[in-house]
Design an enzyme around this catalytic site. Structure first.
Site, short mmCIF file in Angstrom:
data_model
loop_
_atom_site.label_atom_id
_atom_site.label_comp_id
_atom_site.label_asym_id
_atom_site.label_seq_id
_atom_site.Cartn_x
_atom_site.Cartn_y
_atom_site.Cartn_z
N SER A 82 75.55 -14.54 22.10
CA SER A 82 75.31 -15.60 23.08
C SER A 82 76.04 -16.89 22.73
CB SER A 82 73.81 -15.87 23.21
OG SER A 82 73.12 -14.71 23.59
N HIS B 187 73.37 -21.69 21.52
CA HIS B 187 74.03 -21.80 22.82
C HIS B 187 74.74 -23.15 22.94
CE1 HIS B 187 71.08 -18.71 24.80
NE2 HIS B 187 71.80 -18.20 23.81
#
Length: 283
Positions: free
Chosen positions: A188, A234
């Site tokens: 991610s 992220h």
């Protein structure tokens, strides 16, 4: 090897390969007409060409470049598919090997910052108990990889991806207590780096970015509402990917473009290293 005739003096009536005079060669190059032995034959659109003609064509054929200086690669996004294949392979190993072995040795945690390779390896691991984790990540990588890899070029795309993966780990390191033993895995952070890279590339090319902003906002918000998602990675990946892409996109065109891009990416890596050092020394 003489192929049935003396290697020193082949018959004048038998054609021989110019590169290997001891070898009779009845196949002729479709371009220059000279004989070519099996070792010197190269498949062409029609028949064969000799290795000399093939090399000559390569030297005179211009190398087409992507908009950002990378060698233009047509066909399938090889780097994207390779990364997906590696992630799937590691996921299979997580099931084949004793449970937890892969996770314990390659996941990233702030308490394991003394093993810096985990900052990269964690991006190739995924939650063993949540199949959608790897499915969604690989699907997103497939979509953005097909768009970005041809634009940046394979080497530049790979550099952005790996640096973004490191940036995701650094983001987690900065925004998580240093004594945390909670391991994080997943692509991610690197994928958010591709989000940031696509945003920069789109703005540089004058393209529309509203939908991309919405996508980033939605995916970013999910990280704050789902406890098991490391939103810190992220954020770190997004910022790092944007910086890496900016270095590539805004480097002046010219013969020094590749050098400037490489230097800029090294500076981004250096910045991540400095931030990590300050975080570790500050405790």
């Amino acid at each position: 090897m003489s192929y049935g005739i003396p290697s020193a003096e082949p018959s004048a009536d038998i054609p021989v390969c110019p590169r290997h005079p001891d070898r009779p060669s009845y196949v002729r190059c479709q371009r220059c007409g000279r004989p070519a032995c099996p070792e010197c034959q190269r498949a062409a659109a029609v028949g064969f060409q000799c290795v000399d003609c093939v090399n000559e064509q390569k030297s005179t054929t211009p190398v087409y470049r992507s908009p950002y200086g990378g060698a233009l690669a047509t066909g399938r996004p090889v780097v994207t598919f390779t990364i997906i294949g590696l992630c799937v392979l590691v996921y299979v190993l997580e099931w084949v090997l004793p449970r937890g072995v892969v996770f314990q040795n390659f996941a990233f945690a702030t308490a394991a910052v003394d093993e810096p390779w985990r900052m990269v390896t964690a991006a190739f691991l995924h939650s063993q108990d949540f199949l959608l984790h790897i499915v969604l990540n690989m699907y997103t990588l497939w979509i953005f990889g097909q768009a970005l890899e041809p634009l940046l070029g394979r080497i530049r795309f790979l550099a952005v991806y790996l640096i973004s993966a490191i940036g995701g780990s650094v983001g987690y390191l900065l925004l998580t207590p240093m004594d945390s033993t909670v391991g994080v895995v997943g692509a991610s952070g690197a994928i958010f780096g591709l989000f940031g890279a696509m945003l920069v590339v789109q703005r540089h090319r004058g393209g529309e970015t509203k939908q991309l902003w919405v996508l980033i906002a939605i995916n970013g918000a999910i990280g704050f509402f789902v406890p098991s998602i490391a939103w810190q990675a992220h954020l770190g990946g997004l910022i790092t990917g944007g910086l890496a892409a900016a270095v590539i996109a805004y480097a002046p065109r010219g013969k020094n473009q590749a050098l400037l891009q490489a230097g800029g990416l090294v500076l981004v890596l250096g910045l991540l290293a400095v931030v990590t050092w300050f975080r570790v020394t500050a405790g």
